[in-house]
Every structure is written in structure tokens, then in C-alpha cells.
Design a protein around this motif. Sequence first.
Motif, PDB file in Angstrom:
ATOM      1  N   VAL A   1      -3.988  -2.184   6.814  1.00 55.51           N
ATOM      2  CA  VAL A   1      -4.642  -1.055   6.137  1.00 55.51           C
ATOM      3  C   VAL A   1      -6.003  -0.841   6.790  1.00 55.51           C
ATOM      4  O   VAL A   1      -6.790  -1.773   6.930  1.00 55.51           O
ATOM      5  N   THR A   2      -6.271   0.391   7.203  1.00 57.14           N
ATOM      6  CA  THR A   2      -7.572   0.727   7.776  1.00 57.14           C
ATOM      7  C   THR A   2      -8.391   1.603   6.836  1.00 57.14           C
ATOM      8  O   THR A   2      -9.566   1.856   7.087  1.00 57.14           O
TER       9      THR A   2
ATOM     10  N   TRP B   1       0.055  -2.481  -6.099  1.00 59.61           N
ATOM     11  CA  TRP B   1       1.291  -1.776  -6.427  1.00 59.61           C
ATOM     12  C   TRP B   1       1.694  -0.859  -5.279  1.00 59.61           C
ATOM     13  O   TRP B   1       2.869  -0.760  -4.936  1.00 59.61           O
ATOM     14  N   MET B   2       0.718  -0.186  -4.692  1.00 64.20           N
ATOM     15  CA  MET B   2       1.006   0.706  -3.564  1.00 64.20           C
ATOM     16  C   MET B   2       1.551  -0.090  -2.381  1.00 64.20           C
ATOM     17  O   MET B   2       2.479   0.346  -1.705  1.00 64.20           O
ATOM     18  N   GLU B   3       0.963  -1.252  -2.125  1.00 63.71           N
ATOM     19  CA  GLU B   3       1.456  -2.090  -1.032  1.00 63.71           C
ATOM     20  C   GLU B   3       2.899  -2.508  -1.278  1.00 63.71           C
ATOM     21  O   GLU B   3       3.731  -2.458  -0.368  1.00 63.71           O
ATOM     22  N   ASN B   4       3.217  -2.894  -2.494  1.00 54.46           N
ATOM     23  CA  ASN B   4       4.598  -3.263  -2.817  1.00 54.46           C
ATOM     24  C   ASN B   4       5.544  -2.087  -2.597  1.00 54.46           C
ATOM     25  O   ASN B   4       6.644  -2.259  -2.059  1.00 54.46           O
TER      26      ASN B   4
ATOM     27  N   PRO C   1       7.640   6.342 -16.792  1.00 52.14           N
ATOM     28  CA  PRO C   1       9.043   6.748 -16.708  1.00 52.14           C
ATOM     29  C   PRO C   1       9.298   8.196 -17.133  1.00 52.14           C
ATOM     30  O   PRO C   1      10.245   8.815 -16.656  1.00 52.14           O
ATOM     31  N   ASP C   2       8.437   8.752 -17.993  1.00 54.89           N
ATOM     32  CA  ASP C   2       8.612  10.154 -18.403  1.00 54.89           C
ATOM     33  C   ASP C   2       8.078  11.135 -17.366  1.00 54.89           C
ATOM     34  O   ASP C   2       8.140  12.351 -17.556  1.00 54.89           O
ATOM     35  N   GLY C   3       7.541  10.622 -16.251  1.00 50.01           N
ATOM     36  CA  GLY C   3       7.041  11.474 -15.173  1.00 50.01           C
ATOM     37  C   GLY C   3       5.564  11.795 -15.251  1.00 50.01           C
ATOM     38  O   GLY C   3       5.014  12.404 -14.328  1.00 50.01           O
ATOM     39  N   SER C   4       4.892  11.407 -16.321  1.00 50.68           N
ATOM     40  CA  SER C   4       3.466  11.715 -16.434  1.00 50.68           C
ATOM     41  C   SER C   4       2.665  10.896 -15.421  1.00 50.68           C
ATOM     42  O   SER C   4       2.978   9.739 -15.136  1.00 50.68           O
ATOM     43  N   ALA C   5       1.631  11.511 -14.877  1.00 49.77           N
ATOM     44  CA  ALA C   5       0.840  10.911 -13.799  1.00 49.77           C
ATOM     45  C   ALA C   5      -0.035   9.773 -14.287  1.00 49.77           C
ATOM     46  O   ALA C   5      -0.693   9.884 -15.322  1.00 49.77           O
ATOM     47  N   VAL C   6      -0.053   8.687 -13.529  1.00 52.60           N
ATOM     48  CA  VAL C   6      -0.940   7.559 -13.768  1.00 52.60           C
ATOM     49  C   VAL C   6      -1.994   7.493 -12.666  1.00 52.60           C
ATOM     50  O   VAL C   6      -3.176   7.374 -12.939  1.00 52.60           O
ATOM     51  N   ALA C   7      -1.538   7.581 -11.413  1.00 47.97           N
ATOM     52  CA  ALA C   7      -2.472   7.496 -10.292  1.00 47.97           C
ATOM     53  C   ALA C   7      -1.852   8.118  -9.049  1.00 47.97           C
ATOM     54  O   ALA C   7      -0.625   8.243  -8.943  1.00 47.97           O
ATOM     55  N   GLU C   8      -2.721   8.494  -8.124  1.00 51.74           N
ATOM     56  CA  GLU C   8      -2.310   8.977  -6.808  1.00 51.74           C
ATOM     57  C   GLU C   8      -3.186   8.292  -5.782  1.00 51.74           C
ATOM     58  O   GLU C   8      -4.360   8.022  -6.043  1.00 51.74           O
ATOM     59  N   GLY C   9      -2.617   8.001  -4.622  1.00 48.97           N
ATOM     60  CA  GLY C   9      -3.413   7.337  -3.604  1.00 48.97           C
ATOM     61  C   GLY C   9      -2.883   7.570  -2.213  1.00 48.97           C
ATOM     62  O   GLY C   9      -1.813   8.167  -2.026  1.00 48.97           O
ATOM     63  N   GLU C  10      -3.648   7.094  -1.246  1.00 48.11           N
ATOM     64  CA  GLU C  10      -3.274   7.167   0.161  1.00 48.11           C
ATOM     65  C   GLU C  10      -3.743   5.905   0.853  1.00 48.11           C
ATOM     66  O   GLU C  10      -4.750   5.307   0.449  1.00 48.11           O
ATOM     67  N   THR C  11      -2.989   5.497   1.872  1.00 48.45           N
ATOM     68  CA  THR C  11      -3.431   4.411   2.739  1.00 48.45           C
ATOM     69  C   THR C  11      -3.273   4.845   4.186  1.00 48.45           C
ATOM     70  O   THR C  11      -2.387   5.634   4.521  1.00 48.45           O
ATOM     71  N   ASP C  12      -4.156   4.333   5.024  1.00 53.88           N
ATOM     72  CA  ASP C  12      -4.124   4.588   6.461  1.00 53.88           C
ATOM     73  C   ASP C  12      -3.870   3.268   7.161  1.00 53.88           C
ATOM     74  O   ASP C  12      -4.395   2.224   6.751  1.00 53.88           O
ATOM     75  N   HIS C  13      -3.077   3.312   8.236  1.00 54.86           N
ATOM     76  CA  HIS C  13      -2.697   2.116   8.974  1.00 54.86           C
ATOM     77  C   HIS C  13      -2.718   2.404  10.467  1.00 54.86           C
ATOM     78  O   HIS C  13      -2.537   3.549  10.896  1.00 54.86           O
ATOM     79  N   CYS C  14      -2.904   1.361  11.255  1.00 55.57           N
ATOM     80  CA  CYS C  14      -2.681   1.434  12.693  1.00 55.57           C
ATOM     81  C   CYS C  14      -1.676   0.336  13.024  1.00 55.57           C
ATOM     82  O   CYS C  14      -1.377  -0.511  12.180  1.00 55.57           O
ATOM     83  N   PHE C  15      -1.139   0.360  14.232  1.00 56.26           N
ATOM     84  CA  PHE C  15      -0.176  -0.648  14.653  1.00 56.26           C
ATOM     85  C   PHE C  15      -0.844  -1.610  15.623  1.00 56.26           C
ATOM     86  O   PHE C  15      -1.515  -1.181  16.564  1.00 56.26           O
TER      87      PHE C  15
ATOM     88  N   LEU D   1       6.223   3.559 -12.393  1.00 61.23           N
ATOM     89  CA  LEU D   1       7.058   3.763 -11.216  1.00 61.23           C
ATOM     90  C   LEU D   1       6.142   4.140 -10.070  1.00 61.23           C
ATOM     91  O   LEU D   1       5.288   5.025 -10.223  1.00 61.23           O
ATOM     92  N   ILE D   2       6.293   3.476  -8.926  1.00 55.84           N
ATOM     93  CA  ILE D   2       5.422   3.733  -7.783  1.00 55.84           C
ATOM     94  C   ILE D   2       6.289   4.223  -6.633  1.00 55.84           C
ATOM     95  O   ILE D   2       7.229   3.539  -6.216  1.00 55.84           O
ATOM     96  N   SER D   3       5.981   5.413  -6.145  1.00 52.51           N
ATOM     97  CA  SER D   3       6.721   5.959  -5.008  1.00 52.51           C
ATOM     98  C   SER D   3       5.789   6.091  -3.817  1.00 52.51           C
ATOM     99  O   SER D   3       4.609   6.404  -3.960  1.00 52.51           O
ATOM    100  N   ALA D   4       6.336   5.823  -2.653  1.00 53.82           N
ATOM    101  CA  ALA D   4       5.606   5.934  -1.396  1.00 53.82           C
ATOM    102  C   ALA D   4       6.276   7.004  -0.548  1.00 53.82           C
ATOM    103  O   ALA D   4       7.478   7.248  -0.662  1.00 53.82           O
ATOM    104  N   ARG D   5       5.470   7.608   0.309  1.00 52.11           N
ATOM    105  CA  ARG D   5       5.970   8.671   1.191  1.00 52.11           C
ATOM    106  C   ARG D   5       5.084   8.712   2.423  1.00 52.11           C
ATOM    107  O   ARG D   5       3.875   8.521   2.327  1.00 52.11           O
TER     108      ARG D   5
END
Length: 144
Positions: A55-56, A27-30, A95-109, A73-77
Motif C-alpha cells: 500500500v502506498t 477489512w479493505m485489505e481482506n 446487508p440491506d445495502g446501506s452505506a457504512v464506508a467507502e475507501g481507496e488504496t494505492d499500490h505499486c509492484f 459486506l466489503i467489496s473491492a474493485r
Amino acid sequence: MKPISHMVHYYETDKMGVTHHSNYIRWMENARIDYLGQIGCGYAECEAMGLTAPVTGFSCRIKSSTRFGDEVLISARILKYTGVRLNFSYRVTRPDGSAVAEGETDHCFLNADGKVIALQREFPQLHENLLAQIEREKGEENHA
């Protein structure tokens, strides 16, 4: 940026009837691919130019289980950008704003030869798009 919406599919659940943890990274990748497309750094276009951002590293903390049929709903930043590395943060909510999950990804180019590159030297327009987005997000934080 507008979050993406996802309905939990039956195949994403496990024997306990909750979403299997492996789906959160998908979901995060999408959300990341959608986000990058919205700011003019579409994945298909980047790959056609010989640029990838694998993804590293990743982390995810599940705060509340979801089940088949639930909408999330999945938001990226962008969390951090150095020109060589890019880090994202994600929020998965109901949809009501309640938290399901939080995550982070690291990348290189990487270029087409698989070598780590500095985006500002090899792809200056993409570099500028990322910097402009970071500034927009800072402005949004200041107005929130």
C-alpha cells in the motif's frame, strides 16, 4: 465479484462502543486479497514468486458507525491499473445495502529485491489477469 462478509468483533470497537477507524483498512485489505484470489492473482502465490504490492496510500470515509455484532459486506474493485500501479476502491455496506464506508488504496509492484517493476514485463500472466478483470467489470457496468 462477491463481497466478503465480516461480523464486527468486540475487540474492533473502542471505548465509545463503535468500530475503531483502524479496522476499516484491515477489512479493505481482506476484501482486496479475496478479490485478487478470485481473479487468479492470489497473494500467497504472488509472494512465492517474489512479487509484492504494498500500500502506498489509502483513504477512507466512514458514513455510518458499526458496533459489536454488526455484519458488514466489503467489496473491492479495481479503480485504475497502469502496469506499475494498481488502485482499488472499496464499499462497506450493511446487508440491506446501506452505506457504512467507502475507501481507496494505492499500490505499486515490487520484485523480490524491493525494486518497482512493470507487471506486464515481469509477470505477464498476472498482467493479463488484471486486464481481463477490468474488462469484465466494464461489461458489468454497461449491463447494470
